[in-house]
Write an enzyme that holds these catalytic residues in place. Sequence first.
Site, mmCIF file in Angstrom:
data_model
loop_
_atom_site.group_PDB
_atom_site.id
_atom_site.type_symbol
_atom_site.label_atom_id
_atom_site.label_comp_id
_atom_site.label_asym_id
_atom_site.label_seq_id
_atom_site.Cartn_x
_atom_site.Cartn_y
_atom_site.Cartn_z
ATOM 1 N N SER A 73 0.820 -1.213 0.000
ATOM 2 C CA SER A 73 0.000 0.000 0.000
ATOM 3 C C SER A 73 0.859 1.271 0.000
ATOM 4 C CB SER A 73 -0.906 0.011 1.229
ATOM 5 O OG SER A 73 -1.568 1.258 1.312
ATOM 6 N N ARG A 74 0.476 2.239 -0.857
ATOM 7 C CA ARG A 74 1.157 3.536 -0.895
ATOM 8 C C ARG A 74 0.515 4.514 0.105
ATOM 9 N NH1 ARG A 74 5.555 3.357 -2.078
ATOM 10 N NH2 ARG A 74 5.721 5.463 -2.901
ATOM 11 N N LYS A 83 -13.791 -3.751 1.928
ATOM 12 C CA LYS A 83 -14.634 -2.570 1.699
ATOM 13 C C LYS A 83 -16.123 -2.822 1.954
ATOM 14 C CE LYS A 83 -11.697 0.054 -1.431
ATOM 15 N NZ LYS A 83 -11.603 0.749 -2.712
ATOM 16 N N ASN A 135 -14.424 3.129 1.816
ATOM 17 C CA ASN A 135 -12.964 3.061 1.950
ATOM 18 C C ASN A 135 -12.463 3.943 3.089
ATOM 19 O OD1 ASN A 135 -13.139 5.654 0.945
ATOM 20 N ND2 ASN A 135 -11.448 5.411 -0.495
ATOM 21 N N ALA A 162 -17.477 -3.753 -14.478
ATOM 22 C CA ALA A 162 -18.717 -3.600 -13.709
ATOM 23 C C ALA A 162 -18.577 -4.245 -12.340
ATOM 24 C CB ALA A 162 -19.885 -4.201 -14.487
ATOM 25 N N TYR A 195 -2.480 2.047 -11.949
ATOM 26 C CA TYR A 195 -1.263 2.757 -12.325
ATOM 27 C C TYR A 195 -0.086 1.813 -12.122
ATOM 28 C CZ TYR A 195 -0.314 3.022 -7.404
ATOM 29 O OH TYR A 195 -0.064 2.666 -6.107
ATOM 30 N N GLY A 206 -4.034 6.025 -12.962
ATOM 31 C CA GLY A 206 -4.787 6.220 -11.731
ATOM 32 C C GLY A 206 -3.986 6.701 -10.527
#
Length: 270
Positions: free
Chosen positions: A15-16, A66, A87, A128, A216, A237
Site C-alpha cells: 500500500s502507498r 470494503k 474506503n 462492472a 497505475y 490512476g
Amino acid sequence: MSDRYCVFGHPIGHSRSPRIHALFAEQCGQTMTYEAIEAPREDFVGAWRAFVAAGGLGANVTVPFKEEAYRVADVLSQRARRAGAVNTLVHGRDGRTYADTTDGVGLVRDLEAHGVTLDDARVLVLGAGGAVRGVLDPLLAAGPRALHIANRTAEKAVGLAADFQQEGDVTGSGHDALEGPFEVVINGTSASLSGELPPLPETLLAADGVAYDMMYAADPTVFLQWASARGARTIDGLGMLVEQAAESFFLWRHVRPDTGAVRDTLRHEL
Ligand code: ATR
C-alpha cells in the site's frame, strides 16, 4: 500521543497510503501517525474495534474489506450507500463509526486536475465490479451527456446501469455491442493488473478522446498503450489514488492537502 490512523487490507504490504498520508501530514503540519494493518480475513470488525480501543481515530479500508466496512458503519454517507462499499471510516466523538467512500470523488477530482471535462461528455466505463460501482455516483453527478458501462460479463453491466438509472442517462452492455466514439473512456476493470486488454473496437475513442486507467504502474498499462497508439490523451490512476486519500484526510483532519505536489513525489518514487 499523536492521533492515530491506518489502512486495513489483506495483503497490505504494497500500500502507498502510509506514504501519501505521511506526506499530507508533513505538508499540512498535522501531528498524526498512519500505519498499514493487515487485518485477518475473517475478522475485520475485530481489527477495527481493537484499533479504536487503542485510540485509533480513523482508517482507510482496501481489498478485501470494503464491503465489510460498509456493514460495520453506524452512519453511512449517501454516496457510500449507493456504492455499497466504503474506503474511509471515522471514529466519531459520539463513539459511532461514520463511513464514506472517496474513490469516486478522487477520480472526478483527478480528471478535473487534468483539465478533462465530464460535463456533457459521452463517457464509457469498462468493467462492472466493485471498483466501478464505487465511482458511478460522483461520475454521474459531474453531468455527462451519457454514461455507458461495458463489461466482459454483459449482465453485470446491465444490472449496474439499472441500479443507477435515477442518477442520469446510464446504459450497460457487453463488449460486442460497444459503439463509439466516446470522449472519455475509463478503464475500471482489473485486466490491467494481469497485463490484459478488454476487447475494444477501433472506433472507441473520439478524435480528441481521453483514456483513463484507474490502475497505475511505473510503465503505462496495456490499456493506456492501446489508447496512446490511437492518438488519445492518456492518464493513469496515480492521481486518483492521491485524490481519494486527500478526501479521506479531509474527513479526518478538515484540512485539504496540495495533491499535485504529492502526486509528483509519488510519480518519482514509482
Ligand atoms: P474490482 O473490485 O477491482 O472491481 P471485481 O469486482 O472482481 O474487482 O471486478 C473486476 C472487473 O474487471 C470485472 O468487471 C471483470 O469482468 P467480469 O465481470 O466479466 O469478470 C473485469 N475484468 C477482469 N479481468 C478482465 C479481462 N481480462 N478482460 C476484461 N475484463 C476483465
